[in-house]
Design a protein around this motif. Structure first.
Motif, short mmCIF file in Angstrom:
data_model
loop_
_atom_site.label_atom_id
_atom_site.label_comp_id
_atom_site.label_asym_id
_atom_site.label_seq_id
_atom_site.Cartn_x
_atom_site.Cartn_y
_atom_site.Cartn_z
N VAL A 420 39.40 42.16 54.67
CA VAL A 420 38.09 42.05 54.03
C VAL A 420 38.14 42.81 52.72
O VAL A 420 38.43 44.00 52.69
N VAL A 421 37.89 42.10 51.62
CA VAL A 421 37.98 42.70 50.29
C VAL A 421 36.57 42.88 49.74
O VAL A 421 35.89 41.88 49.43
N PRO A 422 36.09 44.12 49.60
CA PRO A 422 34.77 44.32 48.98
C PRO A 422 34.86 44.04 47.48
O PRO A 422 35.77 44.48 46.79
N LEU A 423 33.89 43.28 46.98
CA LEU A 423 33.90 42.96 45.56
C LEU A 423 33.47 44.17 44.74
O LEU A 423 32.68 45.00 45.19
N PRO A 424 33.97 44.29 43.49
CA PRO A 424 33.58 45.41 42.63
C PRO A 424 32.09 45.39 42.33
O PRO A 424 31.42 44.37 42.43
N TYR A 425 31.56 46.55 41.97
CA TYR A 425 30.14 46.68 41.68
C TYR A 425 29.79 46.19 40.27
O TYR A 425 28.64 45.90 40.00
N SER A 426 30.77 46.12 39.38
CA SER A 426 30.53 45.70 38.00
C SER A 426 30.94 44.25 37.81
O SER A 426 31.95 43.80 38.38
N ALA A 427 30.17 43.52 37.04
CA ALA A 427 30.52 42.14 36.73
C ALA A 427 31.80 42.11 35.88
O ALA A 427 32.09 43.02 35.12
N GLY A 428 32.58 41.04 36.04
CA GLY A 428 33.80 40.90 35.26
C GLY A 428 34.84 40.07 35.97
O GLY A 428 34.59 39.48 37.03
N LEU A 429 36.03 40.00 35.36
CA LEU A 429 37.15 39.24 35.89
C LEU A 429 38.13 40.20 36.57
O LEU A 429 38.57 41.17 35.97
N TYR A 430 38.46 39.92 37.81
CA TYR A 430 39.35 40.78 38.60
C TYR A 430 40.49 39.97 39.18
O TYR A 430 40.36 38.75 39.39
N LEU A 431 41.60 40.65 39.44
CA LEU A 431 42.78 40.00 39.98
C LEU A 431 43.07 40.55 41.37
O LEU A 431 43.23 41.76 41.55
N LEU A 432 43.15 39.65 42.35
CA LEU A 432 43.54 40.01 43.71
C LEU A 432 44.97 39.54 43.95
O LEU A 432 45.25 38.35 43.82
N VAL A 433 45.86 40.45 44.27
CA VAL A 433 47.26 40.14 44.56
C VAL A 433 47.46 40.22 46.06
O VAL A 433 47.22 41.28 46.67
N ILE A 434 47.90 39.12 46.66
CA ILE A 434 48.13 39.04 48.10
C ILE A 434 49.64 39.03 48.31
O ILE A 434 50.31 38.04 48.00
N GLU A 435 50.18 40.11 48.81
CA GLU A 435 51.62 40.25 48.98
C GLU A 435 51.96 40.20 50.47
O GLU A 435 51.59 41.09 51.24
N THR A 436 52.65 39.14 50.88
CA THR A 436 53.13 39.02 52.25
C THR A 436 54.62 39.36 52.28
O THR A 436 55.24 39.52 51.22
N PRO A 437 55.22 39.44 53.45
CA PRO A 437 56.66 39.75 53.50
C PRO A 437 57.54 38.72 52.81
O PRO A 437 58.69 39.02 52.49
N ILE A 438 57.02 37.51 52.54
CA ILE A 438 57.88 36.48 51.95
C ILE A 438 57.29 35.84 50.71
O ILE A 438 57.88 34.91 50.16
N SER A 439 56.12 36.28 50.26
CA SER A 439 55.52 35.63 49.10
C SER A 439 54.54 36.56 48.42
O SER A 439 54.10 37.56 48.99
N VAL A 440 54.21 36.20 47.17
CA VAL A 440 53.17 36.89 46.41
C VAL A 440 52.24 35.83 45.84
O VAL A 440 52.69 34.88 45.20
N THR A 441 50.92 35.98 46.09
CA THR A 441 49.93 35.02 45.62
C THR A 441 48.88 35.75 44.80
O THR A 441 48.44 36.84 45.19
N ASN A 442 48.48 35.16 43.68
CA ASN A 442 47.43 35.71 42.84
C ASN A 442 46.14 34.93 43.00
O ASN A 442 46.17 33.69 43.13
N GLN A 443 45.02 35.61 42.99
CA GLN A 443 43.71 34.97 43.04
C GLN A 443 42.78 35.67 42.05
O GLN A 443 42.48 36.85 42.19
N TRP A 444 42.37 34.94 41.01
CA TRP A 444 41.40 35.49 40.08
C TRP A 444 40.00 35.44 40.69
O TRP A 444 39.62 34.46 41.34
N ILE A 445 39.23 36.51 40.47
CA ILE A 445 37.88 36.61 41.01
C ILE A 445 36.91 36.88 39.86
O ILE A 445 37.13 37.81 39.08
#
Length: 449
Positions: A420-445
């Motif tokens: 569960v990822v709590p969203l930041p309190y300030s408006a803007g563009l954020y980057l969530l990096v999801i790192e698993t044992p075999i991959s890395v995935t980016n998700q812009w928020i």
């Protein structure tokens, strides 16, 4: 991992065919398409040619000439290419105007048709060694230019698939020579490396932009040794920035490597990847997920041959060196590209008595990507009082949340395959990096009020 297939000669003419140097890429691939560009002397002077495969490199269409400006002297060379979907972006150095300038053309249909040539620089100095990268409609170009009296790194960009271009932007300003720029983009983050002799000898420098090239970080020196460090190549995977270069600190040229796990903010120590009695040089590096693939040319066998090695864990461990060519001639300046499981490699080779373009592939060289289990991301409710819930994450996964300046805000552990990822309190563009044992995935928020 499947084996590499035999060498395939792609050009057949009685003049020299040259690929670009390693700061740019002369091969790109996407889905079933593979595209190669080079400069060729079969005309009165050097011209830019291209060739494509529509079946993953199994068969190739005829050579296609893209420039028509040579008249007993002028030449087009140093061709580099980038791909974004069906769009191909080609740049090269051209002397048709009496001095060396950067030219550009594009294709919007996977190389079937091409635009007219467009001159991108117009100054009395020497503009050369271009490197280009693209993401969606954004196209980014760097090159070295001596309009200020010594070579500096310049930059320009297009926001509309290469239709229009910004003004030239000078990125370095020092009394030494700044040269061999290489650029890469992922999720709108730009990463630039080059070699620079402002310190008395050539060292590797780096800078980045977190806002599509509008502003840039200060220059960062990445190497500190008494001999030459040069010819960098850069590759990106999630929050990781991977860098290889040629280094002579050991008495002869060797391939060195370092990495950053936080989008270029901090860097690992230098790591030597080759250990041979003769020169190893001109590395070409690509990355996807946790897989890294490196090619270079090496003189350990008495003549220049193409070598390869790979890592499947973000550069922590590397395979043994693998010799890919075995000819009596010189095989040099490799350029590597990947698409899904396929590895594609091109280089120039004089085994036939003159320089020709050669190619080989490994259909399952990047097969580890098939082991990836993609996390399921529930709908993003873009309000600051909401949160992101991610299910299906394997054990050992981590999540990192970064602000627009690349500063890490949170590090989250996975419990019961869920985060569960709590969203930041300030408006803007954020980057969530999801790192698993075999991959890395980016998700812009995008957080809005």
């Amino acid at each position: 991992m499947a084996e590499w297939e035999p060498d395939l000669r792609l050009t057949f003419d009685d003049s020299s065919s040259w690929v670009c140097e390693n700061n740019g890429r002369c091969i790109v691939s996407h889905n079933n398409y593979v595209h190669i560009v080079w400069s060729d002397f079969r005309s009165q002077g050097a011209e830019i040619y291209c060739k494509r495969s529509t079946d993953y490199g199994q068969s190739w269409e005829a050579d296609r000439r893209l420039t028509f400006d040579s008249v007993a002297g002028p030449s087009s060379g140093m061709a580099a290419i980038a791909i974004s979907g069906a769009y191909l972006h080609l740049v090269w150095r051209d002397t048709r105007d009496g001095n060396r300038e950067i030219y550009y053309k594009r294709s919007s249909d996977n190389g079937l048709t091409w635009s007219n040539d467009v001159r991108l620089t117009n100054d009395p100095g020497i503009s050369g060694l271009p490197s280009i990268t693209a993401e969606d409609s954004m196209v980014y170009l760097v090159w070295q230019d001596d309009r200020e009296g010594n070579f500096e790194i310049f930059f320009k960009y297009s926001t509309n698939w290469g239709e229009d271009w910004s003004d030239d932007i000078r990125l370095t300003n020092d009394p030494g020579v700044s040269a061999y720029p290489t650029i890469a983009v992922q999720d709108s983050l730009l990463h630039l490396a080059w070699h620079d002799n402002r310190d008395g000898n050539a060292e590797i420098y780096y800078k980045r932009s977190t806002n599509w090239g509008i502003s840039w970080s200060p220059d960062t020196r990445l190497t500190e040794d008494p001999d030459l460090s040069g010819l960098p190549t850069i590759a990106l995977s999630g929050s990781y920035v991977h860098l290889c270069w040629m280094d002579r600190r050991d008495g002869n040229g060797e391939i060195y490597y370092k990495w950053s796990s936080d989008h270029g903010l901090t860097w690992s120590v230098d790591r030597r990847l080759t250990n041979a009695p003769y020169k190893s040089s001109y590395p070409s590096l690509v990355a996807e997920g946790k897989n890294l693939h490196l090619a270079w040319y090496d003189f350990r066998d008495g003549n220049a041959e193409i070598y390869y090695k790979n890592s499947t864990d973000q550069g922590v461990n590397w395979s043994s060196d693998l010799r890919l060519t075995n000819s009596s001639g010189t095989s040099q300046w490799p350029s590597i590209a990947l698409a899904d499981t396929m590895l594609n490699l091109v280089w120039m080779d004089d085994r036939d008595g003159n320089w020709e373009i050669y190619y080989k592939r490994n259909p399952n060289g990047n097969v580890y990507l098939n082991q990836e289990r993609s996390p399921k991301i529930t709908p993003l409710l873009l309000r600051i009082d909401n949160r992101i819930e991610i299910d299906g994450l394997p054990s050992g996964s981590r999540l990192y949340l970064f602000d627009p300046l690349g500063r890490r805000l949170n590090t989250l552990q996975v419990k019961n395959q869920r985060a569960v990822v709590p969203l930041p309190y300030s408006a803007g563009l954020y980057l969530l990096v999801i790192e698993t044992p075999i991959s890395v995935t980016n998700q812009w928020i995008v957080v809005i009020k």
